[in-house]
Design an enzyme around this catalytic site. Structure first.
Site, PDB file in Angstrom:
ATOM      1  N   PRO A   1      40.696  36.117  43.035  1.00 31.58           N
ATOM      2  CA  PRO A   1      40.101  37.099  43.161  1.00 31.58           C
ATOM      3  C   PRO A   1      41.371  38.565  43.544  1.00 31.58           C
ATOM      4  O   PRO A   1      42.160  38.574  44.249  1.00 31.58           O
ATOM      5  CB  PRO A   1      39.743  37.295  44.024  1.00 31.58           C
ATOM      6  CG  PRO A   1      38.857  35.719  44.185  1.00 31.58           C
ATOM      7  CD  PRO A   1      39.862  35.179  44.165  1.00 31.58           C
ATOM      8  N   LYS A   2      41.300  39.895  43.507  1.00 29.74           N
ATOM      9  CA  LYS A   2      42.465  40.871  43.905  1.00 29.74           C
ATOM     10  C   LYS A   2      41.699  41.292  45.575  1.00 29.74           C
ATOM     11  O   LYS A   2      40.733  42.471  44.908  1.00 29.74           O
ATOM     12  CB  LYS A   2      42.309  41.504  42.882  1.00 29.74           C
ATOM     13  CG  LYS A   2      43.856  42.812  42.635  1.00 29.74           C
ATOM     14  CD  LYS A   2      44.064  43.552  42.069  1.00 29.74           C
ATOM     15  CE  LYS A   2      44.628  44.625  42.088  1.00 29.74           C
ATOM     16  NZ  LYS A   2      45.135  45.333  43.522  1.00 29.74           N
TER      17      LYS A   2
END
Length: 583
Positions: free
Chosen positions: A123-124
């Site tokens: 995930p960013k």
């Protein structure tokens, strides 16, 4: 060329088409660029020096890309504009923050992944990027990303962040980690809750002089270990041993763009312990730290989520006139992707609102999605210096009794009246929409809104774009419309009679309708004294009487009885067009 490569080229050229240069003289280009650059630096100063976020990150990024595009157009030799780290007392990063390459869609992801093996997805996490420096196992520096080469040392804030180990079980002379300080949240669903201003809260807490209670709520997500273990699996195992196990829980192997899209969608809708703004694809093995440079690295790439609000440049301003003469305002904007929709236009509402907002071509506006995915104007993000205001129609020229007859000035309201008649709950003319009416207007003699009643299939088939078969279909629907009940024709004419009153209307002939006086109209639901007088005066209008006489004449000639109910048939309601100001 493979199908995937062909699609990539289409995407590439589409992006280039959106990046066309403004048609400005050099002096204006210099003025506009200087003005925008000054505003960006002001926002930078507030963010870096005071911990204040005065503009949404996505909107800021859009404006910076815009300035970079202008520079490419008018100053191709200039260094592209970037945010400036303005605070004094910065220190060097021992290894630069490279950033990640931004990918706009799944097609670009597929192209970037071609030829690469052993890829991993994370995930960013939406927070503040930092460098952690440990010497002989003790935390020696906590450096903000800054410009990628230099940043502020926030080591004095580290003791207030429990998630940051002050010591680790690794006594090497120097160990460098890069990651994201984020605001820890419970069961955050990005699709429902959005960004919650999380990044700004983290930045503000770190930049304040005095320790903030928010520091105790921060977590750390390590996404890079320069010169660390060789593979991603080895790095995650070692990070967990050092006390940084969170990233290992959110790292997944991916083999193609479908894997990436699946996880991206899953994380977007699932409960997470942090706010995210997309996903990042990492190559398993990375180059040595001394080769890392500030900018965009090809060794990792991000596919961000579409922000709930996105900015776009106003290309032109339109002023649709609805069937009742109401003038609306529509902004035609450079195409942008919002959720799963490509937005090219957004309604601004009334003429008075546009005048108050003072929006002209070249301005940057924020657009969101209202209910049912309808594009909605949010606010003005940026205004160009030179204000070339379009000329709006005169609101005194249009009203409920104007433009029954065609003229150049009446074209917009005239077309709106015709499109209104096509609706299923008016005269029910399926498939006869705006584009059809525009073709029919090519015929000589189409002088008023009911001129179509005299048209034959032979005559229609001479119009470009209308085949003989289509002409027969159109005339068939015209003939069926002649047998619609009186209330439908009154509605088609545009009489200002409420729907409830129309449904209760007992009259079955034009003669009975026109014999009504104001008192008679008040006996119907929803009609008071003022409206009754308005309806009576409206029906006395000379052009209205002429059109009613024409309708009667055509129906008598065709043998259609106005009071004969038509048989209900299935039909698709014509789509509501944003150009109809009454919708």
């Amino acid at each position: 060329m493979s199908g995937r490569e062909a699609l990539w080229l289409l995407w590439l050229f589409a992006g280039a088409a959106q990046a066309l240069c403004p048609r400005w003289a050099p002096a204006r280009a210099a003025e506009e660029m200087a003005h925008l650059q000054q505003q960006l630096r002001s926002w930078d100063s507030a963010y870096y020096n005071d911990g204040e976020t005065l503009i949404d990150d996505a909107l800021y990024d859009g404006l910076q890309r815009r300035l970079q595009r202008w520079q490419h157009c008018f100053q191709p030799a200039a260094e592209p504009d970037r945010s400036v780290w303005t605070r004094s007392g910065v220190m060097d990063h021992p290894v630069a923050h490279t950033g990640v390459k931004k990918l706009p869609d799944k097609l670009a992801v597929a192209y970037w992944m071609q030829g690469k093996k052993s890829l991993w997805l994370q995930p960013k996490v939406d927070g503040v990027a930092v460098t952690l420096v440990y010497r002989q196992g003790k935390l020696a520096a906590l450096i903000s990303r800054g410009d990628g080469a230099k940043g502020q040392n926030w080591l004095n804030k580290a003791p207030y962040i429990p998630a940051l180990p002050q010591e680790i079980d690794d006594k090497r002379p120097q160990l460098i980690l890069q990651g994201e300080l984020f605001l820890a949240v419970n069961d955050h669903q990005q699709s429902l809750h959005g960004s919650k201003n999380a990044r700004a809260q983290v930045a503000g807490a770190l930049m304040r002089q005095l320790p903030s209670p928010i520091l105790s709520q921060l977590g750390i997500f390590i996404w890079a270990w320069p010169d660390g273990p060789e593979t991603m699996a080895m790095r995650q195992k070692a990070l967990k041993r050092l006390g940084f196990g969170l990233s290992g829980d959110w790292t997944r192997p991916v083999s193609d763009e479908e894997d990436v899209a699946r996880w991206r969608n899953h994380w977007f809708r699932s409960p997470l312990p942090f706010v995210t703004d997309g996903v990042v694809i990492h190559q398993d093995k990375r180059s040595t730290g001394k080769q890392w440079l500030p900018g965009s690295s090809e060794e990792s790439a991000a596919w961000k989520y579409t922000p709930p609000v996105i900015s776009s440049e106003v290309q032109s301003v339109e002023f649709p006139v609805g069937r009742t003469g109401k003038i609306a305002v529509v902004l035609n904007v450079a195409p942008v992707q919002l959720d799963d929709k490509t937005v090219r236009r957004v309604s601004l509402g009334s003429l008075a609102r546009w005048q108050a907002l003072d929006i002209v071509p070249g301005d940057q506006v924020a657009i969101g999605l209202a209910g049912q995915g309808i594009p909605r104007f949010e606010h003005v993000v940026w205004r160009v210096v030179q204000r070339d205001r379009p000329v709006a129609p005169d609101p005194q020229q249009y009203h409920s009794l104007s433009c029954f007859y065609y003229s150049t000035d009446c074209r917009k309201q005239f077309i709106s009246r015709l499109s209104w008649m096509s609706r299923k709950n008016v005269l029910d003319l399926p498939g006869i929409q705006r584009s059809t009416w525009l073709r029919l207007l090519q015929q000589p003699g189409f002088t008023h809104i009911f001129s179509w009643m005299t048209m034959s299939a032979d005559r229609l088939s001479t119009i470009t774009g209308i085949t003989p078969q289509r002409a027969q279909q159109i005339v068939h629907h015209f003939n069926l419309a002649q047998r619609q009940p009186l209330r439908r024709w009154v509605k088609a004419l545009g009489a200002p009679i409420p729907e409830a009153a129309l449904l209760a209307l007992p009259d079955s002939s034009w003669t009975a309708l026109l014999a009504r006086d104001a008192h008679d109209w008040q006996q119907l639901p929803g009609i008071g004294v003022t409206l009754a007088e308005r309806i009576e005066n409206w029906l006395r209008d000379k052009e209205v009487r002429e059109l009613i006489a024409f309708i009667q004449q055509q129906q008598a000639a065709s043998g259609s009885a106005i009071n004969t109910p038509t048989t209900t048939r299935p039909a698709v309601q014509p789509a509501i067009n944003v150009l109809d100001a009454d919708n």
